[in-house]
Write an enzyme that holds these catalytic residues in place. Structure first.
Site, PDB file in Angstrom:
ATOM      1  CG  ASP A  13      92.995 103.890  95.084  1.00 50.75           C
ATOM      2  OD1 ASP A  13      93.839 104.443  95.802  1.00 50.75           O
ATOM      3  OD2 ASP A  13      91.972 104.459  94.674  1.00 50.75           O
ATOM      4  CE  LYS A  16     100.083 103.955  92.112  1.00 53.86           C
ATOM      5  NZ  LYS A  16      98.631 103.699  92.106  1.00 53.86           N
ATOM      6  N   GLY A  40      97.348 107.925  98.050  1.00 54.44           N
ATOM      7  CA  GLY A  40      97.315 107.207  99.319  1.00 54.44           C
ATOM      8  C   GLY A  40      97.910 105.836  99.075  1.00 54.44           C
ATOM      9  CG  HIS A  41     101.200 105.117  97.320  1.00 53.90           C
ATOM     10  ND1 HIS A  41     102.315 105.479  96.634  1.00 53.90           N
ATOM     11  CD2 HIS A  41     100.162 105.345  96.483  1.00 53.90           C
ATOM     12  CE1 HIS A  41     101.971 105.921  95.427  1.00 53.90           C
ATOM     13  NE2 HIS A  41     100.665 105.870  95.322  1.00 53.90           N
ATOM     14  CD  GLN A 230      97.627 110.580  91.733  1.00 52.78           C
ATOM     15  OE1 GLN A 230      98.509 111.028  91.049  1.00 52.78           O
ATOM     16  NE2 GLN A 230      97.606 110.750  93.040  1.00 52.78           N
TER      17      GLN A 230
END
Ligand code: IMP
Ligand code: MG
Length: 431
Positions: A13, A16, A40-41, A230
């Site tokens: 988080d 990225k 989750g991007h 991650q």
């Protein structure tokens, strides 16, 4: 050509997704190398927010190829949902998406195993996203897994059933009624139906031997950006084990997750937040349980983009950052979200850990297990908004001091500073 890499230096988080989207115009191919739908991007473009889990973050640039590498694990059902969402936004992701034949599949029963395994851990829970990550990577290394390229084989259903039977036998040992476990609101039968329908849709996409495709592309002068998920502190080897994810989130994962040799790796962009967050359980030396922690959570909107869980928040941990820079051979640092701290009059940074009255500057195996105290330096906050259209040298002095403190104590240079979710809220810093 060499492939550049973007990866996370903390517990994920870091932001990225935004950086991949920002740098994407300089590349022909964006390639995800590990992780799965646990990621989750988040990307914000012109006020619209997009969250990606499996599809690489270059998908919003029409001329870029996005590749899901062999090191990634795919849940077809979640993948199809993501594809549908993007189509609803007017994109045609299938035209610019490639899937590695060697990427492993997450079966519905992997998710059940994940849920049961967590449940049994009682107060030792990892805090998994429950997407089946651990069990799917376990089957990969146990040589039981099913791969994306297998779905075209006539014997696929038999292989699926064999693995499912094995899982059902394993699930029995947990003595947990399976009907009690829902996956995104579905029981096993419904999830499995959805999964197989999604598989049929997935078959319409392009599958490749991505290691050959990528090496050929690099040889012919194509520019490749490897996208991690991650962060290094969740790495299966170098993270705060066992409170980690089940893949190599650090630089080694690029070679094994894409099939490109170390000699083909160029710049390594290490992304970190100006403070720290962690979602899930495990050590977090600089965690704040007070109103400052809550301020970071609120201002930074620190709620999980995959699970919605509130993220734990704390000060920047420099020993951990040094460690991540070391492991990954970071060549360019990218600092995110300093703007979240605009209201603070005082900012702390952890400079070392005190273990039995010895100050250590890098996390060690001992410091992960024994009692230790973070040692802090306190800097004055800049206590004002930071302008995005102004070079670093003209930023408020206390902010420049904060940047220089980090650069000095990590012996690394910050190349990009992000001060908001939009593409134009980014400052490039001269080396
Ligand atoms: P899993 O990978 O879902 O099994 O989760 C293992 C640990 O990694 C848990 O603490 C999760 O919260 C954390 N985790 C997994 N993926 C992400 C991510 O993309 N961002 C932040 N934390 C993650
Ligand atoms: Mg995330």
């Amino acid at each position: 050509m060499k492939a550049d890499v973007i990866l996370g230096l903390q517990w994920g988080d870091e932001g990225k997704g935004k950086i991949v989207d920002l740098l994407a115009p300089g590349y022909d191919i964006i390639a995800r190398f590990q992780g799965g739908p646990n990621a989750g991007h988040t990307i914000e473009i012109n006020g619209s927010k997009h969250v990606l889990h499996l599809i690489p973050s270059g998908i919003f640039h029409p001329n870029i190829t996005n590749l899901i590498g062999n090191g990634v694990i795919i849940d077809p059902y979640i993948f199809l949902q993501e594809l549908t969402l993007l189509r609803g936004k007017g994109l045609q992701p299938e035209n610019q998406l490639l899937i590695s034949n060697r990427a492993h599949l997450i079966l519905p029963t992997h998710r059940l195993l994940d849920a049961c395994s967590e449940k049994c851990k009682k107060d030792k829970k990892i805090g998994s996203t429950l997407k089946g990550i651990g069990p799917a990577y376990t089957d990969k290394t146990a040589r039981n897994g099913l791969r994306a390229g297998d779905i075209f084989n006539p014997g696929f259903k038999d292989k699926y059933n064999t693995l499912k039977e094995l899982h059902l036998r394993q699930l029995k040992s947990f003595e947990i009624p399976l009907q009690d476990i829902l996956m995104d609101g579905h029981d096993l039968v419904t999830y499995e139906n959805n999964w197989f329908s999604a598989l049929e849709e997935m078959k319409k996409l392009a599958f490749v031997d991505s290691e050959i495709f990528l090496n050929d592309s690099l040889a012919s002068g194509k520019r490749v950006l490897a996208e991690g998920a991650q962060g290094t502190l969740l790495d299966i080897d170098f993270g705060s084990y066992p409170f980690v994810t089940s893949s190599s989130t650090s630089i080694g994962g690029v070679c094994t997750g894409l099939g490109i040799p170390p000699s083909r790796i160029g710049d390594v962009y290490g992304v970190f937040k100006a403070y720290c967050t962690r979602v899930g359980n495990g050590p977090f030396p600089t965690e704040l349980h007070d109103e400052t922690g809550q301020l970071l959570r609120d201002k930074g909107n620190e709620y999980g983009s995959t699970t919605g869980r509130p993220r734990r928040c704390g000060w920047l941990d420099l020993p951990a950052l040094r460690y991540s820079i070391l492991i990954n051979g970071v060549t360019r640092l990218v600092m995110m979200k300093a703007d979240v701290m605009n209201a603070l009059t005082e900012i702390k940074l952890c400079t070392s850990y005190n273990v039995d009255n010895k100050h250590i500057s890098l996390p060690s195996f001992v410091s992960q297990n024994d009692h230790f105290e973070p040692v802090y330096a306190t800097l004055q906050g800049w206590a004002q908004p930071l302008p995005c259209d102004c070079p670093v040298e003209n930023q408020p002095k206390n902010f420049v001091d904060y940047i220089e403190f980090i650069e000095t104590s990590t012996k690394s240079k910050i190349s990009v500073i992000s001060l908001g979710p939009e593409r134009n809220q980014s400052i490039y810093k001269a080396d």
